[in-house]
Write an enzyme that holds these catalytic residues in place. Sequence first.
Site, PDB file in Angstrom:
ATOM      1  N   TYR A 435       0.755  -1.188  -0.029  1.00 21.83           N
ATOM      2  CA  TYR A 435      -0.025   0.018  -0.028  1.00 21.83           C
ATOM      3  C   TYR A 435       1.110   1.310   0.067  1.00 21.83           C
ATOM      4  CZ  TYR A 435       0.090  -0.489   5.136  1.00 21.83           C
ATOM      5  OH  TYR A 435       0.498  -0.535   6.613  1.00 21.83           O
ATOM      6  N   GLU A 436      -0.018   2.494  -0.307  1.00 23.75           N
ATOM      7  CA  GLU A 436       0.876   3.654  -0.428  1.00 23.75           C
ATOM      8  C   GLU A 436       1.728   3.815  -1.477  1.00 23.75           C
ATOM      9  OE1 GLU A 436      -0.577   5.897   0.888  1.00 23.75           O
ATOM     10  OE2 GLU A 436      -1.578   4.823   2.797  1.00 23.75           O
ATOM     11  N   GLY A 437       1.276   2.892  -2.693  1.00 23.53           N
ATOM     12  CA  GLY A 437       2.188   2.977  -3.791  1.00 23.53           C
ATOM     13  C   GLY A 437       3.177   1.586  -3.681  1.00 23.53           C
TER      14      GLY A 437
END
Length: 582
Positions: A435-437
Amino acid sequence: MAWKAPLQDMQFVLEHWLRAEQEWQHLPAYADVDLELALQVLQEAARFSEQALAPLNAPGDRQGCRLEQGRVRTPDGFAAAYRAYVDGGWPALACEPRFGGQGLPLVLDAAVQEMLFASNHGWAMYTGIAHGAYLCLKAHGSDQLQARYLPGIVSGASLPTMCLTEPQAGSDLALLRCRAEPLGDGSYAVTGNKLFISGGDHDLTRDILHLVLARLPDAPAGSRGLSLLLVPNGLEGGVGNGVQCDGLEHKMGIRGSATCALRFEGAKGWLVGQAHGGLAAMFVMMNSARLHVGLQGLGHAEAAWQLARDYALERRQMRAPGHSPGAGGAAADPIHLHPAMRLTLLELRVRTEGMRSLGYWTAHWLDVADASDDPALRAKASTLAALLTPIIKAAFTDYGFSLSSKALQVFGGYGYTCEFPIEQVLRDSRIAMIYEGTNEIQANDLLLRKVLGDSGEGFALLLGELRAEAGAGQGGAAEALGTVCDRLQGLVAEVERGAAHGPEYPYRAAGAFLQLCATALQAFAWARTVRCLEALPAEAPLRREKHESATFFFNYMLPDFDRQVAAVEAAACPLPFIGEPF
């Protein structure tokens, strides 16, 4: 096997590695902050993490969240722990006094976040995005939005979420379909579905503020047509706002965190920043979140190291080579005496402590970028922080997972059971790589945008910091760091030449290049540590331990650099397709 905050190492990084007190004197906003105050903050955060959060970690994982009549119920004790967190003033730590904050440096907040994630990752998911939302609204929110919503975020009365992902749109935000229709009074009606929303609903606060990417009616196609809107879960007077939780994900880890599918049915929201400028506003939030996710990797590594160390000191198996029988002629030695275990335990300790120095260093550059009164220094700090962020996010989370796996190996078969907490650390750590890229996106961002995108000018600043450390030190560590800098500079030039011959080449090289940069930064961290040891008394146990750790890094871990260089060079070879190419 109770987790304990690593306060001694935190103090070493702040006092000697960063020389934070002296650095703060050059930042007007933090000139009154001294080391004594900083250590008091960390001691109180340690007490909260050890006593309020760590005991809830395993029970929260076992119980998980549940959805009852459309509302999420968090595990027992989570809401009470959040009230204690708010009563302690922790949400306000690094926020400006004009919004009700305490105005302390972000590097202290980074240390606090490490403790929260290490002691209870699932619980910390609810609070982890708050500072990023605060920064986003502070930078892009209208005066009215700031006055209405920032005090609640700073006080902890409200908890925000980040709503990007949709069923058909994960990493590719250009595929987002959520729409926002103007209502004629400055607000918008937001309609659409969002997926994988951490803390999308919960019972910790009454107010939940959703920061939602959506398209206005006149939006151009693609990611340039996205706008950011603030959508509260309820309106004044306790009126609902058309935000529904349709379900909870059943996950491999962080089960105490509510990961929600949300449905927006004409929910009222307000524009944050410019129309169609949502990504610029959202990335203020995401960059903060990416540093926090990197700190999650650090927290997992610290927890794994403590668990493996404590178990290895107690567990007895076989005779260790070269060791005579212990007291009473015991037939087996503690496993920490066996070379295979020592290699693993030293890697856990050395990697974790190097990560801590680098993570806090990155947070300090963000403080400089925000608070320095020197425009040139602010620009340099912003560039360095932008370069370091994808490395911290990707490398730290890779380390958090791989080190947790190695720590589980120390336990043998017991590690694979729920009897020992290392299996939860391993499960919890895996999501941070996604997550978050994803870490692959971080690698592309680093090489294509941050290095090749400005012809290496920003990267030259980072190399300058590393070369300055190599020049300041003496001995083998400084010499090894200087060699790393020379080889890294030459490799960047080689990648620049290769990128001119094929558009796919830098994408093939990006993952290995990021890992290469992470190894170089670890060399920088340990070279600086060696230099800082002169400030410690000659007989101090910490000085001996740090020197041993630095020696281990340069002897056993820096050789990874050669393998990573070879991997970048190998990217010149084309990759076959799995299936038919388009």
